[in-house]
Design a protein around this motif. Structure first.
Motif, short mmCIF file in Angstrom:
data_model
loop_
_atom_site.label_atom_id
_atom_site.label_comp_id
_atom_site.label_asym_id
_atom_site.label_seq_id
_atom_site.Cartn_x
_atom_site.Cartn_y
_atom_site.Cartn_z
N VAL A 162 0.97 -1.22 0.09
CA VAL A 162 -0.18 0.14 -0.27
C VAL A 162 0.81 1.08 0.04
N HIS A 163 0.49 2.26 -0.76
CA HIS A 163 1.43 3.40 -0.98
C HIS A 163 0.59 4.43 -1.70
N HIS A 164 1.21 5.64 -1.68
CA HIS A 164 0.67 6.93 -2.68
C HIS A 164 1.73 7.36 -3.27
N HIS A 165 1.63 8.20 -4.11
CA HIS A 165 2.60 9.12 -4.95
C HIS A 165 2.49 10.55 -4.78
N GLY A 166 2.25 10.97 -3.25
CA GLY A 166 2.23 12.39 -2.80
C GLY A 166 1.32 13.04 -4.07
N ALA A 167 2.05 14.17 -4.43
CA ALA A 167 1.25 15.05 -5.31
C ALA A 167 1.05 14.67 -6.83
#
Length: 162
Positions: free
Chosen positions: A66-71
Motif C-alpha cells: 500500500v502506497h501513494h505518490h504524493g502530489a
C-alpha cells in the motif's frame, strides 16, 4: 531565411520530437521478482521536465504494498491482462481494468496495484505527472479484505514488511 530561424531549426533537430522505439526502453536499474519495469520517457533519456512514462509487466498474482505518490498524478493503460486496484484508508474500494482501459490515480490516494490474473502477466503503460519518483509507503493499513499473498517490490515499491 533569417539566422534566427536557422538557429531554431538546428535546435529543434536535436531538442524537438523524440521517438523512443519499443525495443529501446531502458530496464530499471534494479529489478526484482514479480515485476519488470522499463523507462521510455524521463529527464535523463529525452529531457522531459514534467512527465515520466514507461512500461511495467507484473507477474501473475503479484501486487504492490500500500502506497501513494504524493502530489503526483498517475495514468495506467492496460495493454494485456487484468488489473485490480484497491484504494482508500482501508483499501475498502476496488475496481478492475482490462485491455484498452485507462486507470487514473489522483494525488495522495492510498492504493495497491494487483495482477488479478493467476495465470497471465499484466502488461501496462504507466505515465506520471512528474519526473521525480515519489512513493510514500503505508505500513499501518488494516485492509478490509486480506491482501493477496505475493508482493510486487522494486526500488519504488518496497515490501510492506521492510
Amino acid at each position: 531565411m533569417s539566422h534566427h530561424h536557422h538557429d531554431d531549426a538546428g535546435r529543434w533537430k536535436h531538442d524537438g520530437i523524440r521517438v523512443v522505439r519499443g525495443d529501446q526502453l531502458d530496464p530499471a536499474a534494479a529489478q526484482t521478482p514479480g515485476m519488470f519495469r522499463q523507462v521510455a520517457i524521463d529527464h535523463a533519456r529525452v529531457g522531459a521536465q514534467k512527465l515520466w512514462a514507461g512500461t511495467v509487466a507484473i507477474a501473475p498474482d503479484a501486487k504492490t504494498g500500500v502506497h501513494h505518490h504524493g502530489a503526483l498524478e498517475s495514468i495506467i493503460f492496460v495493454i494485456r491482462g487484468r488489473a485490480r486496484m484497491r484504494w482508500g484508508e482501508r483499501l475498502e474500494y476496488v475496481a478492475e481494468a482490462g485491455p484498452g482501459d485507462f486507470i487514473f490515480v489522483p494525488p495522495y490516494v492510498p492504493h495497491q496495484e494487483i495482477n488479478a490474473d493467476p495465470d497471465g502477466t499484466l502488461e501496462c503503460v504507466l505515465v506520471r505527472s512528474d519526473n521525480e519518483a515519489v512513493v510514500v509507503n503505508i505500513t499501518d493499513v488494516d485492509p478490509v479484505e486480506a491482501p493477496e499473498a505475493v508482493y510486487w517490490v522494486d526500488p519504488i515499491h518496497r515490501h510492506p514488511a521492510g
